[in-house]
Write a protein that holds these residues in place. Structure first.
Motif, mmCIF file in Angstrom:
data_model
loop_
_atom_site.group_PDB
_atom_site.id
_atom_site.type_symbol
_atom_site.label_atom_id
_atom_site.label_comp_id
_atom_site.label_asym_id
_atom_site.label_seq_id
_atom_site.Cartn_x
_atom_site.Cartn_y
_atom_site.Cartn_z
ATOM 1 N N GLY A 29 0.881 -1.222 -0.079
ATOM 2 C CA GLY A 29 0.120 0.034 -0.048
ATOM 3 C C GLY A 29 0.988 1.186 -0.140
ATOM 4 N N THR A 43 3.188 -1.994 4.190
ATOM 5 C CA THR A 43 3.551 -3.187 3.220
ATOM 6 C C THR A 43 3.687 -4.521 4.213
ATOM 7 N N THR A 211 -2.196 6.633 -5.014
ATOM 8 C CA THR A 211 -3.221 5.979 -4.386
ATOM 9 C C THR A 211 -3.369 6.851 -3.141
ATOM 10 N N GLY A 214 -3.193 5.401 0.383
ATOM 11 C CA GLY A 214 -2.704 4.209 -0.004
ATOM 12 C C GLY A 214 -2.353 3.230 1.177
ATOM 13 N N GLU A 215 -1.580 4.042 2.009
ATOM 14 C CA GLU A 215 -0.740 3.384 3.264
ATOM 15 C C GLU A 215 -1.735 2.880 4.244
ATOM 16 N N PRO A 218 -3.366 -3.429 5.671
ATOM 17 C CA PRO A 218 -3.980 -4.424 5.252
ATOM 18 C C PRO A 218 -4.642 -5.586 6.233
ATOM 19 N N SER A 238 -2.141 -7.664 -2.802
ATOM 20 C CA SER A 238 -2.281 -6.586 -3.478
ATOM 21 C C SER A 238 -1.061 -5.767 -3.699
ATOM 22 N N ASP A 240 0.045 -1.678 -4.845
ATOM 23 C CA ASP A 240 -0.254 -0.423 -5.516
ATOM 24 C C ASP A 240 0.727 -0.042 -6.486
#
Ligand code: C5P
Length: 321
Positions: A29, A43, A211, A214-215, A218, A238, A240
């Motif tokens: 991410g 990540t 994104t 995005g961070e 998850p 996933s 990014d």
């Protein structure tokens, strides 16, 4: 010959060899570009059983040399631009008195199996190995935890390459927290003929609009890993950076599609690419994916490997060898 001006010199090993593993990002991410020129990440790294070995040998003069053997050795820089070289220099600068009063240099040898410039942290793994070996050579504490601050100075992925296993990386990817992972994963990796530059992929990521936010951690993936639920893990993988890597190398899309068509649970670009990673259920699945994608002209080589693997590990060897 080691000179005798330091009575402890003879007690020190001459060569230390460290084994280091590749990584794949199970989630990557990526947030918006920060003023420091880096992107904030959330990540999840998994270390993979594909190994480089890094040997560091003390020299009596102050030179540093670097040689490389193994797969695609000719593509690896053998000068101070190699992160492993910088790792040895860093230990020498930071711990000048422990390293040796005579300004010992070092011969670094890297035996490569990790794809070069493939998004599997090959250069970072070699830096982690050189750091641990150089620290061990001058009898510094060399547990992965104690070397973390130096590792982070060398590159965003180097701290994870020391610790291995499965970990959540925040910040630049260097602030790590271990993730409990039940079970093991089978992977197929398809490498490309030509590597991709990490900064170039991040640049294209920005050009494509990024994104924002995005961070985000998850949580679904972390929970699936902790439960050992392979299908839920597969559904939560996933990356990014994938769109940016495919924008730079459109032919990667076909590699991913072919892998999916023959039964990979998930197919995604590994890190900043261009290596494509396929999570598979079993050995038969690995064979099918490997056979199908290795027929594609844009695929250089396929490798099957399991994860998670350990981080950097000292290999046994006689003192003074
Ligand atoms: O830290 P490392 O040397 O691996 O980073 C290489 C380049 O990748 C950085 O100079 C930067 O351009 C990009 N990068 C980034 N955000 C991160 C990690 C790396 O933009 N979190």
């Amino acid at each position: 010959m080691v000179m005798m001006d330091d009575p402890f010199d003879l007690l020190r090993p001459m060569t230390v060899t460290v084994r280091v593993s590749a990584k794949v990002n199970l989630a990557l991410g990526v947030g918006g570009l920060a003023p420091d020129g880096f992107h904030p990440l959330a990540t999840v790294f998994e270390a993979i059983c594909i190994y480089d070995e890094v040997a560091v040998t003390r020299r009596d003069d102050s030179r540093i040399t670097l040689t490389v053997s193994g797969e695609d050795a000719d593509q690896v820089p053998t000068d101070e631009t190699n992160l492993a070289w910088r790792a040895v220099e860093l230990v020498r600068e930071e711990f000048a008195s422990e390293w040796g009063k005579r300004g010992h240099g070092a011969d670094i040898h890297i035996d490569k199996s990790i794809p070069v410039a493939g998004g599997m942290a090959g250069g970072s793994a070699d830096a982690a190995g050189a750091l641990m070996a150089a620290a061990a050579l001058c009898r510094l504490p060399y547990s992965p935890e104690e070397l973390q601050p130096l590792a982070a100075q060398l590159g965003s992925d180097v701290p994870f390459c020391l610790t291995g296993g499965v970990a959540l990386g925040r910040g630049r990817g260097d602030r790590l927290a271990p993730v409990i992972c039940r079970g093991r994963h089978r992977w197929v990796f398809a490498t490309s003929n030509q590597g991709l530059s990490t900064p170039a992929v991040y640049r294209r990521f920005d050009e494509l609009g990024g994104t924002p936010g995005g961070e985000t951690v998850p949580n679904d993936l972390i929970s699936a890993l902790t439960r050992g639920d392979l299908d839920a893990v597969a559904a939560s993988l996933s990356n990014d950076l994938q769109a940016a890597a495919i924008d730079l190398r459109p032919e990667l899309e076909e590699v991913l599609t072919v892998g999916r068509e023959v039964g990979a649970l998930t197919a995604l670009v590994s890190g900043s690419g261009p290596t494509c990673a396929f999570l598979v259920r079993d050995t038969a699945g690995a064979k099918k994916v490997s056979a199908a994608v290795s027929n594609l002209p844009q695929v250089h080589r396929t490798r099957t490997a399991r994860g998670p693997a350990a981080g950097a590990q000292l290999l046994p060897g006689p003192v003074g060898s």
